[in-house]
Write a protein that holds these residues in place. Structure first.
Motif, PDB file in Angstrom:
ATOM      1  N   LYS A  36       1.406  -7.315   9.007  1.00 13.12           N
ATOM      2  CA  LYS A  36       0.193  -6.801   8.338  1.00 13.12           C
ATOM      3  C   LYS A  36       0.286  -5.225   8.567  1.00 13.12           C
ATOM      4  CE  LYS A  36      -3.063  -9.144  10.801  1.00 13.12           C
ATOM      5  NZ  LYS A  36      -2.085  -9.839  11.588  1.00 13.12           N
ATOM      6  N   ASN A  37       1.389  -4.995   9.409  1.00 13.36           N
ATOM      7  CA  ASN A  37       1.795  -3.462   9.890  1.00 13.36           C
ATOM      8  C   ASN A  37       2.768  -2.826   8.745  1.00 13.36           C
ATOM      9  OD1 ASN A  37       1.488  -1.113  11.173  1.00 13.36           O
ATOM     10  ND2 ASN A  37       1.883  -2.316  13.159  1.00 13.36           N
ATOM     11  N   VAL A  38       2.032  -2.665   7.593  1.00 14.55           N
ATOM     12  CA  VAL A  38       2.918  -2.514   6.190  1.00 14.55           C
ATOM     13  C   VAL A  38       3.656  -1.197   6.485  1.00 14.55           C
ATOM     14  CG1 VAL A  38       3.031  -2.033   3.679  1.00 14.55           C
ATOM     15  CG2 VAL A  38       1.449  -3.731   4.991  1.00 14.55           C
ATOM     16  N   ASP A  39       3.032  -0.212   7.083  1.00 12.03           N
ATOM     17  CA  ASP A  39       3.358   1.278   7.283  1.00 12.03           C
ATOM     18  C   ASP A  39       4.730   1.305   7.914  1.00 12.03           C
ATOM     19  OD1 ASP A  39       1.299   2.253   5.604  1.00 12.03           O
ATOM     20  OD2 ASP A  39       0.106   2.893   7.429  1.00 12.03           O
ATOM     21  N   ILE A  40       5.005   0.341   8.897  1.00 12.29           N
ATOM     22  CA  ILE A  40       6.155   0.228   9.883  1.00 12.29           C
ATOM     23  C   ILE A  40       7.173  -0.330   8.884  1.00 12.29           C
ATOM     24  CG2 ILE A  40       7.000  -0.841  11.923  1.00 12.29           C
ATOM     25  CD1 ILE A  40       4.484   0.234  13.244  1.00 12.29           C
ATOM     26  N   LYS A  42       7.518  -0.673   5.977  1.00 11.11           N
ATOM     27  CA  LYS A  42       8.086   0.076   4.719  1.00 11.11           C
ATOM     28  C   LYS A  42       9.279   1.286   5.190  1.00 11.11           C
ATOM     29  CE  LYS A  42       4.338   0.545   1.455  1.00 11.11           C
ATOM     30  NZ  LYS A  42       2.922   1.174   1.105  1.00 11.11           N
ATOM     31  N   ARG A  43       9.223   1.425   6.519  1.00  9.95           N
ATOM     32  CA  ARG A  43      10.348   2.392   6.989  1.00  9.95           C
ATOM     33  C   ARG A  43      11.778   1.617   7.153  1.00  9.95           C
ATOM     34  NH1 ARG A  43       7.432   4.313  12.494  1.00  9.95           N
ATOM     35  NH2 ARG A  43       5.373   4.711  11.221  1.00  9.95           N
ATOM     36  N   LEU A  80       4.171  -6.083   0.108  1.00 12.63           N
ATOM     37  CA  LEU A  80       5.285  -5.386  -0.040  1.00 12.63           C
ATOM     38  C   LEU A  80       5.944  -5.924  -1.395  1.00 12.63           C
ATOM     39  CD1 LEU A  80       7.096  -5.233   3.591  1.00 12.63           C
ATOM     40  CD2 LEU A  80       6.073  -3.266   1.982  1.00 12.63           C
TER      41      LEU A  80
ATOM     42  N   TRP B  42     -10.084  -6.779   4.818  1.00 10.89           N
ATOM     43  CA  TRP B  42      -9.579  -5.682   4.286  1.00 10.89           C
ATOM     44  C   TRP B  42     -10.225  -5.209   3.150  1.00 10.89           C
ATOM     45  CZ3 TRP B  42      -3.540  -5.746   4.869  1.00 10.89           C
ATOM     46  CH2 TRP B  42      -3.005  -5.685   6.170  1.00 10.89           C
ATOM     47  N   LYS B  45      -7.747  -4.582  -2.426  1.00  9.48           N
ATOM     48  CA  LYS B  45      -6.499  -3.814  -2.033  1.00  9.48           C
ATOM     49  C   LYS B  45      -5.736  -4.238  -3.387  1.00  9.48           C
ATOM     50  CE  LYS B  45      -3.123  -3.374   1.470  1.00  9.48           C
ATOM     51  NZ  LYS B  45      -2.258  -2.841   0.683  1.00  9.48           N
TER      52      LYS B  45
END
Ligand code: ZN
Lengths: 85, 165
Positions: A36-40, A42-43, A80, B42, B45
């Protein structure tokens, strides 16, 4: 790539090994990688949506496995993309 | 009792009331035979790729403790509910199984130079993993392998495979 070339490159690498990179998850003492931690996540995704190989990102095998699982899960839930054009 | 996390995506063309109904229906399934620990919404989205022509969806996550019967029942109901675009259940790892400190601080790049072939991420990674299994008869590595298997998908949507490259 021709076989000869590859051998050449290998011997070059043997004498000039690439700089050792440090796993960023180990550095931050992170154990689990949440999908769920998409920001991480994505890197660690290259252009066209591919998972960045360890060779590039420096991620250790333990965290690379977790990262890959997390990315695959995030793709299933459309957090993603599978492929990016 | 195992801890599970189930995520599901609800169609964006549902009225707020209908969405509430779907969520509470699913929550009831969990509460009937298990313990709902957390419900995370959420909201609407944007999807990373369209699903059934929809560009967005409502994301809901359930964290719960239950026997395997509960995620299976959820899955059964998801399949019957048209408004559910996608779902995923994973087993959560229990906190007691801590990774030994040495495992965490293994150096990053252990690949031999000869092994570095220029293939795409996924494929290479799998290849490396197989090689590693042969190389490292290390008990530490083995321990993690076993633990890894615990944390696996319980159910996958059917369309999943064909979208992969
Ligand atoms: Zn690491």
């Amino acid at each position: 790539m021709a076989r000869e070339q590859r051998t050449e490159r290998s011997s070059f690498r043997r004498y000039f090994p690439p700089k050792r990179k440090v796993c960023r998850f180990c550095q931050r003492n992170v154990r689990d990688i949440d999908y769920k931690n998409v920001d991480i996540l994505k890197r660690y995704i290259l252009e066209r949506g591919k998972i960045s190989p360890r060779r590039v990102s420096g991620t250790c095998s333990y965290h690379q496995r977790r990262l890959s699982t997390a990315i695959k899960r995030a793709r299933i839930l459309a957090l993603l993309p599978f492929l990016e054009d | 009792m195992t801890q599970y996390e189930t995520a599901f995506l609800i169609s964006p063309n549902l009225e707020e009331e209908a969405i509430e109904k779907v969520i509470s229906q699913m929550a009831e399934v969990v509460k009937k035979k298990g313990k709902l620990i957390n419900e995370d919404r959420w909201g609407k989205k944007k999807l990373a790729y369209p699903i059934q022509k929809f560009e967005e969806a409502f994301y809901v996550f359930f964290l719960y403790e239950a026997d395997p019967a509960v995620p299976f029942e959820l899955e059964r109901q998801f399949k019957q509910t048209e408004a559910i675009l996608r779902y995923l259940t994973i087993k959560k790892e229990t906190k007691e199984k801590e990774v030994p400190e040495e495992e965490k601080s293994l150096p990053a790049s252990e690949e031999k130079p000869t092994e570095g072939e220029d293939v795409g991420g996924d494929i290479e990674e799998e290849a490396v993993e197989k090689k590693k299994k042969d190389e490292e008869a290390d008990e530490k590595e083995e321990a993690v392998e076993k633990e890894e298997k615990v944390d696996e998908e319980v159910s996958l949507p059917e369309e999943k495979e064909k979208e992969e490259d």
